[in-house]
Design an enzyme around this catalytic site. Sequence first.
Site, PDB file in Angstrom:
ATOM      1  CB  SER A 234       5.148  52.606  45.587  1.00 34.41           C
ATOM      2  OG  SER A 234       3.908  52.908  44.983  1.00 34.41           O
TER       3      SER A 234
ATOM      4  CE1 TYR B 127       6.412  57.950  45.861  1.00 34.97           C
ATOM      5  CE2 TYR B 127       4.874  56.490  44.728  1.00 34.97           C
ATOM      6  CZ  TYR B 127       5.543  56.867  45.882  1.00 34.97           C
ATOM      7  OH  TYR B 127       5.363  56.158  47.047  1.00 34.97           O
TER       8      TYR B 127
END
Length: 325
Positions: free
Chosen positions: A127, A152
């Site tokens: 990501s 995350y």
Amino acid sequence: MNVLVTGGAGFIGSHTVERLLSEGARVVVLDNFNDYYDPAIKRENLRAVRDQVTVIEGDLRDPSVVEQAFTALEGGLDAVIHLAARAGVRPSIEQPELYIDTNIKGTFYLLEACKRHGVKRFVFASSSSVYGVNKKVPFAEEDPILQTISPYAMTKMAGEQMCSNYSALVGIHTVCLRFFTVYGPRQRPDLAISKFTRLIHEDQPIDRYGKGDTARDYTFISDIVDGILGALAYSADEAAPKCSIFNLGGSQTVKLNELIEVIENSLGKKAEINEMPEQPGDVPLTSADVSKAAKLLNFKPTTHIDSGIPRFVEWWLNMRSKGLR
């Protein structure tokens, strides 16, 4: 070619599965159809190809389920595309242990299974959030990453490091892809574009965090799948480095206020704005340098948000008519 796609019933996963099938691959889908959002949406994502794939419904955190996925096809697997993850920056701040358990341990079990079964090609969905508050724009793969700002993002960085370990120690050819804000048909309902579309359509106010000047590099789903398939091909190149990292972005940074305007135009409705303070864990800007992916993966994003958002809204309205949005 036999390919395992984890998270194959999700947004990016289901599009990837369809493309693989169109190119003649045999596909195993591993997905737990969890209730992070309505599981019926995920089942609808796979409906058109359900009889063409082998679906293993189970959790990455269960090694026996992972083993089942690796042995589901006669002849074993040639490659893994690991898209499954507990997603979302803000929920990860509230439930960090769940994200650590799913994203880190689940990736570990997959890489261990690759080691056990001699699977030498592994594509990992990372990501853009790993860049944190990066002052250098656009973000390049060689930029030093000294600090992530959400659990995350931390789990995605840990996944990249695990890929590096297994490449060095086991010889698995791993390719880590840093996705930049993917959107398009089947996008998760909790993401901003989906959420804004629903609320504006229903004449409800939307929460805008900060002044609307945060900016994201939005990437249309078909462009992302091009990059994933490019990475899969790259993982078969014996001359390539054993572990590689690539940005996959749309190269079109758009401010939040501009995004809202495009959605308004696509729906033919004005948004009512509910002003909110900035959110912890949110990065102010993402911007991808995709020159490396362009050179080595033949990655060439073509869909601008002015054409991508209307395509998403058209799909969303169709799903709405079926009671799935």
